[in-house]
Structure formats: structure tokens, C-alpha cells
Enzyme design. Structure first.
Site, PDB file in Angstrom:
ATOM      1  N   HIS A 142      -4.978  -1.097  -4.613  1.00 10.29           N
ATOM      2  CA  HIS A 142      -5.531  -0.251  -3.868  1.00 10.29           C
ATOM      3  C   HIS A 142      -6.373   0.908  -4.976  1.00 10.29           C
ATOM      4  O   HIS A 142      -6.041   1.272  -6.421  1.00 10.29           O
ATOM      5  CB  HIS A 142      -4.637   0.261  -3.808  1.00 10.29           C
ATOM      6  CG  HIS A 142      -4.149  -0.366  -2.552  1.00 10.29           C
ATOM      7  ND1 HIS A 142      -2.742  -0.978  -3.101  1.00 10.29           N
ATOM      8  CD2 HIS A 142      -4.083  -0.454  -1.363  1.00 10.29           C
ATOM      9  CE1 HIS A 142      -2.327  -1.772  -1.865  1.00 10.29           C
ATOM     10  NE2 HIS A 142      -3.475  -1.204  -0.206  1.00 10.29           N
ATOM     11  N   CYS A 158       0.889  -0.796  -0.306  1.00  5.17           N
ATOM     12  CA  CYS A 158      -0.152   0.659  -0.251  1.00  5.17           C
ATOM     13  C   CYS A 158       0.557   1.351  -0.025  1.00  5.17           C
ATOM     14  O   CYS A 158       0.212   2.076  -0.812  1.00  5.17           O
ATOM     15  CB  CYS A 158      -0.925  -0.027   1.096  1.00  5.17           C
ATOM     16  SG  CYS A 158      -0.841  -0.754   3.147  1.00  5.17           S
ATOM     17  N   ASP A 193      -3.100  -7.905  -5.090  1.00  6.78           N
ATOM     18  CA  ASP A 193      -3.168  -6.563  -4.220  1.00  6.78           C
ATOM     19  C   ASP A 193      -3.832  -5.514  -5.349  1.00  6.78           C
ATOM     20  O   ASP A 193      -3.427  -5.487  -6.651  1.00  6.78           O
ATOM     21  CB  ASP A 193      -2.073  -6.483  -3.588  1.00  6.78           C
ATOM     22  CG  ASP A 193      -1.790  -5.925  -2.449  1.00  6.78           C
ATOM     23  OD1 ASP A 193      -3.112  -5.445  -2.046  1.00  6.78           O
ATOM     24  OD2 ASP A 193      -1.385  -4.655  -1.602  1.00  6.78           O
ATOM     25  N   ARG A 197       6.968 -11.202   5.140  1.00  9.30           N
ATOM     26  CA  ARG A 197       6.482 -10.927   6.642  1.00  9.30           C
ATOM     27  C   ARG A 197       7.970 -12.121   7.309  1.00  9.30           C
ATOM     28  O   ARG A 197       8.163 -13.260   7.118  1.00  9.30           O
ATOM     29  CB  ARG A 197       5.248 -10.698   7.062  1.00  9.30           C
ATOM     30  CG  ARG A 197       4.572 -10.027   5.636  1.00  9.30           C
ATOM     31  CD  ARG A 197       2.975  -9.777   6.243  1.00  9.30           C
ATOM     32  NE  ARG A 197       2.245  -9.148   5.410  1.00  9.30           N
ATOM     33  CZ  ARG A 197       1.468  -8.725   5.058  1.00  9.30           C
ATOM     34  NH1 ARG A 197       0.222 -10.031   6.102  1.00  9.30           N
ATOM     35  NH2 ARG A 197       0.703  -8.307   4.157  1.00  9.30           N
ATOM     36  N   HIS A 212      -8.052  -1.245  -0.310  1.00  7.06           N
ATOM     37  CA  HIS A 212      -6.982  -1.330   0.016  1.00  7.06           C
ATOM     38  C   HIS A 212      -8.120  -3.635  -0.051  1.00  7.06           C
ATOM     39  O   HIS A 212      -8.560  -3.159   0.366  1.00  7.06           O
ATOM     40  CB  HIS A 212      -6.246  -1.738   0.995  1.00  7.06           C
ATOM     41  CG  HIS A 212      -6.154  -0.763   2.457  1.00  7.06           C
ATOM     42  ND1 HIS A 212      -4.788  -0.545   2.038  1.00  7.06           N
ATOM     43  CD2 HIS A 212      -6.212   0.194   2.370  1.00  7.06           C
ATOM     44  CE1 HIS A 212      -4.263   0.367   2.545  1.00  7.06           C
ATOM     45  NE2 HIS A 212      -4.997   0.947   3.040  1.00  7.06           N
ATOM     46  N   LYS A 226     -12.151  -3.864   7.470  1.00  8.19           N
ATOM     47  CA  LYS A 226     -11.974  -4.546   6.392  1.00  8.19           C
ATOM     48  C   LYS A 226     -13.767  -5.283   6.438  1.00  8.19           C
ATOM     49  O   LYS A 226     -13.996  -6.174   7.171  1.00  8.19           O
ATOM     50  CB  LYS A 226     -11.154  -5.441   6.586  1.00  8.19           C
ATOM     51  CG  LYS A 226     -10.790  -6.048   8.082  1.00  8.19           C
ATOM     52  CD  LYS A 226      -9.757  -6.927   7.363  1.00  8.19           C
ATOM     53  CE  LYS A 226      -8.798  -7.945   8.932  1.00  8.19           C
ATOM     54  NZ  LYS A 226      -7.635  -8.436   8.543  1.00  8.19           N
ATOM     55  N   GLN A 273       0.980 -11.659  -3.350  1.00 12.37           N
ATOM     56  CA  GLN A 273      -0.643 -10.981  -3.536  1.00 12.37           C
ATOM     57  C   GLN A 273      -1.576 -10.600  -4.466  1.00 12.37           C
ATOM     58  O   GLN A 273      -0.573  -9.500  -5.645  1.00 12.37           O
ATOM     59  CB  GLN A 273      -1.016  -9.958  -1.794  1.00 12.37           C
ATOM     60  CG  GLN A 273      -0.318 -10.302  -0.860  1.00 12.37           C
ATOM     61  CD  GLN A 273      -0.541  -8.535   0.674  1.00 12.37           C
ATOM     62  OE1 GLN A 273      -0.336  -7.652  -0.476  1.00 12.37           O
ATOM     63  NE2 GLN A 273      -1.319  -9.035   1.659  1.00 12.37           N
TER      64      GLN A 273
END
Length: 666
Positions: free
Chosen positions: A408, A357, A406, A386, A538, A492, A404
Site C-alpha cells: 500500500h 489494507c 501485498d 477467505r 493498493h 483498479k 499476498q
């Protein structure tokens, strides 16, 4: 005159009862059937002991086995306490620590007496037998309130150093609650509990394993024995659970991944996946599918750096909230001055990105953005790292390096609900393409968070409204709100998939975030010519490719849909005379876009069938002299009851092409 309190029941009726009346007495007044069935109560929405006196006006609901979620939490909590009592009865000198309920059972951490080593699975049968004795004794479970000092003194005098330490460090200065089991054993606990041990079904639990666990989760502290069990309302539920565990073991993605030659993990890159050719075919097929899905939804794909300056993570808030989970490195890039020596710069901290992000905000901030540019939907198959604890790693399900799907969405305030609603529809389409049903949860503000209360009020309302408009905030979709489970910067929506054997997996999310755009100073020029903050949504659907592939393998027990299967067909010969024909068939399959291979080995056909079945190849095309002469194949389908079906090559190709086409392209 006895003081009265007003009790309001779920149907709206009210009863005036004497202060100190228990929920059990109210259940008995309603009827003997309810008195027998009632396990606990909900008082103003909180679980409450059935025998605990009511001290004030309250909303009261009686909890029975039909209220399965609450009932299971109660019985598992009781099983944990009875486990601790049994261990101390069998092994004097054992110290007790914590014993919570879990999603499918319970555990209790105990310190074995100095006279023996840690507990092992060989101890479990004796502990189970003792637990059943305690249940059969039907010992009342009685709540008391103690002063903190008195409880610490008791624990210390009995050699319970762990309990004494915890009692001393509990926040606040209020008194503490304990629960007696009969008159001879107690534990410190907030409760609630059942009325007595006999309310439990002695055949509805099983101790499953023993592992090591550090006191309070800190490896600097003493190592304890963690004894796990599974607990249910009745034996039927237990048997069903054990059957699911047996089925889950057959579906374990780590075992199937080895049998299907998909991937492996090893110490040299602990927590990261080595994808083999077969596994990477699945990975790429999913990646291609997701690209088509998000491109069709108006997204633009980007790629961002793996390593970024720690100052960026500090500004975003991740450095303070998430640093222990980040891989950090000093930036000591050398300078080279002509032919002179290499001189190190002063070290600056860098970090491998744990999420995408902040980098997407940096892309958004390049150039001036107008209100007309919004919504701007950026997506990235972003590789993240991570630093998960060593003991938490689990195959593909929890890794340290993952990618991911992912995205945004930067949007205006008036666009949020529409964007979230559109995402709900996209996620619904994707999950149905894979044959999943799902439930949706709304994770609300955590205790530790950034942003104002107004920000959180708006964000939670927007997500809730979008799900309502999408028609998904219903019992059919398992709609539920989860207090305190949001991220530190945003609430979320969570999608929980249900697999073929009834397990649930949390995968997709969308978050409505006003915090990071504020902290990282993102803005756009509004219609009024002034600067405004965008809202940042997100979102992810798979969550991570690694985990989603693991879920797919277990959901399908390795028998993946043809479009995802690494090898979609194998042409196997019965006799060597058919080798050339087998090669011709594979060439035609390949020309039609089918991933096909030959098996020309000098082995019996039954051996080949077994081997390719183990590898979960969905289609085996058997050819011999007759098939070569007639231009046919004998088709065997993985998992089919049909022995085989003779078809023309063109007929097989047409069938396999249809099955090998991804669902979104059919």
C-alpha cells in the site's frame, strides 16, 4: 409519409431509412457480402438483433465473425438456448432455468423430470445429436415482448415453476422479452440472438460435462443438473480449443505437484496448502525475488496481525460488504484471577483478516505524518483467509488461506500518477522476467460502492493517465476498460498474463483509493500546516504466491527455469565404483550454490533418467568409471533434443551457476 430515422455508420456516413427498418436490411443495401456475413448489430454501442426494427436515430455497427468477442458471445448464447430446447424435446417434463454464455462456452441449468434421475454424461451424445437437428432446421429466432402477467401465467400453466418464480421476481414492472425458436419453443431472455439456428456451425460445439447446481445458487433450494458445453464460430476454433484442453490437462498443476512432490491438500485443512520441501523451495525463491524487487522500488516491509477486532472491519466497510467471505470468531479470552476460577469476558467478534489494507492504515496512523514523509510504501507478504465456497476451491488457484505480495502506497494527490506509472514499470519488469506477455484492463466503478462520484472520477482518471504515460494503453497491451468491475472502494488496473497455451490469468492490480483513508481517518500534515487525507494505492504483482506458483507450474508444464527448480541438478551413477566421485561433484555444486543431489541407487541409468525426467529435474549429470577418471560428467538436459554432452565439472558448474541466478541478479 413514412417516418424517417437517421442511421450513422462507423465510417461517419449517414443513411435516412424508414422507421422500423432492420439492421439486416441496411446490411443488404450496403452489399450482398455484408448481408451474408452480418450476425448482429451494435446500436448505440449495445448488441442488437439483426432482425430487430430500428425505432430512432442511432449509431449502427454491423457485427460479423471478424468481431470475435461479440460474435462468440452471440453464438454461445444461442448454443445454450438450443441445448435447453434439445433437452426438453428429448425428455418431456424437464424444466428450464438459466443458460448463460461463459468465457469459453455455455451451460444451462435444468430440472430433470420426476420420472428419471439427474442428467449424466451418458445423456450428452443424444443431446448433441438433437441440437444438430435443431441447427439444421434453420429455425428463425424471433423476439417478442410479453406482459409480465401473461408470461408468468404461461410458465405456470406449462409446469415451469422455476421460470414463473424468476419472472415474478425480476426487478421493475416493465414488460419482459422472450425469444421463439421457430413457432414451437420459447425462452425468456433479454437477447440478442442470431437470426436463426442455421447461422450456427453444427460442428463448432461440444457438450463437455454435467454437474449439480442449486437453484439460484442457494443450497437450501432444489438441486438442478448443469449441462456444460463449449461453443465456437467454426470447427477449426473448436478443435484448437479441445487441443488446448488436452494440453491443459497435461499441465494441470495438481497432477504435476504430486509428481514433483511439491505440495498436497487434504480435508483436515480444506482450502489450505501443505507445502513439501520441494514446493517450499519455489515459494522461498519467489519470496526472495519479490523482496529484492520491492526493496529496490523504495518499499518498507511490515508484518501485521492475523486476527483483528470486528469493529475495525466494520469501520473499513468490509464487515458489511464482505462478511460472508470472512472467518469470524468470538473473543472469549479468559481472565485468571490469582488461583481463582477462569471468568469469560463478554464475547467480542474477531475476524481472520481477508486482506491487509486496514492493518496497513493502522501502521500509517502511528505517529504524525508530514507531507515530506510521502509517498510511504508499505509491503507485506501477508497471510490472508477467505471463506471461499467449498465447490469453488481449485488446487492452488483458489484456496482459503493464501499469502499476498501485498503493498500500500500512501501518497499525496500530486504523487498518484507518478506512483502508478512507476508501478506499471515494475510490474512490466517482473512479468518479463518470468517470460509472460500481458494485457492491462481498467475496472471501473461498480453499482454498489462507497465514496462520492467526484472521488471515483478522480481515481479512474488517474489510473487511466498513468497507463497512458507509461505507454501501455495500446492495442499491443490489450488495453480495455471494464465498466462495473471495480472494488467497492476503488477502481483498479488489472494485469492479465497469457501463458504458454494461450490462457489468460488475472494477477497483479493497483487501485487508487480515497474511501478507506476517509473511513479509517488517516491523515497527514500538509505544507499548509493543515490535516489532509492521503490517497491509498493498493497494489500486488503476483497476487498470491499460491496461485502464481500454480500458474508457473502450468505455464512451464513443470519444467521450471533452473533458478526456480527445487532440485537444479542430480548426479546419477552408472556403476557403484563412481559413487565417491558423484559425492565430490555434488559437494562442488553445493559449494557454488547449486541445489544438487546424488542418485547412487543400484538401478539402470535409463530408469534413473526416466524418474528424474518425471520429477522435472532440469539437469542430470551422469557419471561412471570414465567420467571419474577424466574429471568429467555427461550432462543431460530436461527436454533437450541432445542426447548428452560431456563436460568438465568446472564447465558444468559455470553453466549451471549462470542459469541458477535469478533474472534480476544477472
Amino acid at each position: 409519409m413514412t417516418e424517417q430515422v437517421k442511421i450513422t455508420l462507423p465510417d461517419g456516413s449517414q443513411r435516412d431509412v424508414a422507421r422500423g427498418t432492420t439492421p439486416a436490411e441496411i446490411a443488404a443495401a450496403i452489399g450482398p457480402g455484408l448481408a451474408k456475413a452480418a450476425l448482429a448489430a451494435k446500436v448505440d454501442g449495445e448488441l442488437y438483433d439483426i432482425m430487430r426494427p430500428l425505432e430512432a436515430d442511432a449509431q449502427l455497427a454491423l457485427v460479423t465473425a471478424k468481431d470475435e468477442k461479440d460474435a462468440l458471445e452471440l453464438v454461445r448464447h444461442d448454443f445454450a438456448h438450443i441445448l435447453a430446447e434439445a433437452v426438453q424435446a428429448l425428455f418431456p417434463g424437464t424444466q428450464i432455468t438459466f443458460g448463460p454464455a461463459t468465457d469459453d462456452g455455455f451451460y444451462y441449468d435444468v430440472a430433470a423430470p420426476a420420472s428419471r434421475g439427474p442428467f449424466t454424461e451418458e445423456d450428452l451424445p443424444a443431446i448433441e445429436a438433437k441440437m444438430r437437428e435443431i441447427i439444421a432446421a434453420d429455425k428463425p429466432l424471433r423476439r417478442e415482448v410479453w406482459s409480465r402477467e401473461a408470461l408468468i401465467e404461461r410458465w405456470a400453466s406449462q409446469g415451469e415453476s422455476f421460470k414463473a418464480e424468476w419472472a415474478a421476481e425480476l426487478p421493475g414492472d416493465e414488460d419482459l422479452t422472450v425469444y421463439w425458436s421457430g413457432n414451437d419453443w420459447l425462452d425468456m431472455c433479454r437477447g440478442p440472438h442470431l437470426a436463426s439456428t442455421g447461422k450456427l456451425d453444427p460442428q463448432a460445439f461440444k457438450l463437455t460435462r454435467v454437474s449439480g447446481a442449486y437453484w439460484r445458487g442457494d443450497q437450501k433450494n432444489a438441486m438442478l443438473s448443469r449441462i456444460y458445453g463449449t461453443g465456437w464460430l467454426n470447427k477449426k476454433q473448436l478443435d484448437a480449443h479441445l487441443l488446448r484442453l488436452e494440453e491443459a490437462a497435461k499441465r494441470d498443476h495438481r497432477r504435476l505437484g504430486q509428481e514433483m512432490d511439491l505440495f498436497h491438500l487434504q480435508q483436515e485443512a480444506h482450502g489450505s496448502v501443505f507445502w513439501h520441501p520441494n514446493g517450499y523451495v519455489i515459494y522461498r525463491a519467489l519470496e526472495d525475488y519479490m523482496r529484492r524487487a520491492v526493496n529496490g522500488a523504495g518499499s518498507k516491509e511490515v508484518k501485521t496481525p492475523q486476527v483483528m477486532d470486528a469493529r475495525q472491519w466494520e469501520q473499513s466497510g468490509h464487515w458489511g460488504k464482505y462478511r460472508e467471505n470472512m472467518f469470524v470468531i468470538p473473543d472469549e479470552t479468559p481472565n485468571i484471577e490469582d488461583d481463582g476460577p477462569m471468568v469469560s469476558n463478554d464475547a467480542q467478534w474477531m475476524a481472520l483478516k481477508p486482506m491487509n489494507c486496514p492493518a496497513h492504515i493502522l501502521i500509517f496512523k502511528q505517529g504524525i505524518k508530514s507531507y515530506r514523509d510521502l509517498p510511504l510504501r508499505l509491503v507485506e507478504n501477508g497471510c490472508c483467509h477467505r471463506n471461499e465456497p467449498h465447490g469453488a476451491l481449485h488446487g492452488l488457484m483458489r484456496v482459503r488461506q493464501f499469502t499476498q505480495d501485498d503493498g500500500h502506497i500512501f501518497c499525496r494527490e500530486d504523487q498518484i500518477v507518478d506512483e502508478v506509472q512507476d508501478f506499471c514499470k515494475l510490474a512490466d519488469r517482473v512479468y518479463k522476467d518470468f517470460g509472460f506477455t500481458y494485457s492491462i484492463k481498467l475496472a471501473l466503478r461498480p453499482e454498489k460502492r462507497f465514496g462520492t462520484e467526484e472521488m471515483w472520477d478522480l481515481a479512474e482518471t488517474e489510473l487511466r493517465d498513468a497507463v497512458v504515460r507509461a505507454g501501455l494503453a495500446t492495442e499491443e497491451y490489450g488495453w480495455e476498460e471494464l465498466p462495473g468491475e471495480g472494488a467497492f472502494y476503488a477502481p483498479k488496473l488489472e494485469w492479465h498474463l497469457t501463458d504458454a497455451i494461450g490462457r489468460t490469468w488475472q494477477v497483479g492490480t493497483i487501485q487508487s483509493d480515497r474511501v478507506l483513508p476517509e473511513r479509517l481517518d488517516a491523515n497527514y500534515v500538509g505544507e499548509d500546516g493543515e490535516k489532509h487525507r492521503p490517497v491509498m494505492l493498493h497494489r500486488a504483482i503476483f497476487g498470491s504466491y499460491e496461485r502464481f506458483i500454480g500458474i508457473l507450474i502450468e505455464h512451464f508444464a513443470g519444467k521450471l527455469p533452473v533458478w526456480l527448480a527445487p532440485t537444479q541438478a542430480v548426479v546419477a551413477t552408472i556403476v557403484s565404483d563412481a559413487d565417491d566421485y558423484a559425492k565430490e561433484v555434488v559437494a562442488k555444486l553445493a559449494a557454488a550454490g547449486i541445489r544438487a543431489e546424488t542418485d547412487l541407487r543400484n538401478e539402470k541409468i535409463n530408469y534413473k533418467v526416466r524418474e528424474h525426467s518425471l520429477a522435472k529435474v532440469p539437469n542430470l549429470l551422469v557419471v561412471g568409471r570414465r567420467e571419474a577418471e577424466e574429471g568429467t560428467v555427461a550432462l543431460r538436459r530436461l527436454g533437450s533434443d541432445e542426447h548428452q554432452k560431456v563436460m568438465t565439472v568446472d564447465g558444468v558448474i559455470a553453466q549451471l551457476v549462470a542459469e541458477a541466478t535469478p533474472p534480476d541478479l544477472r
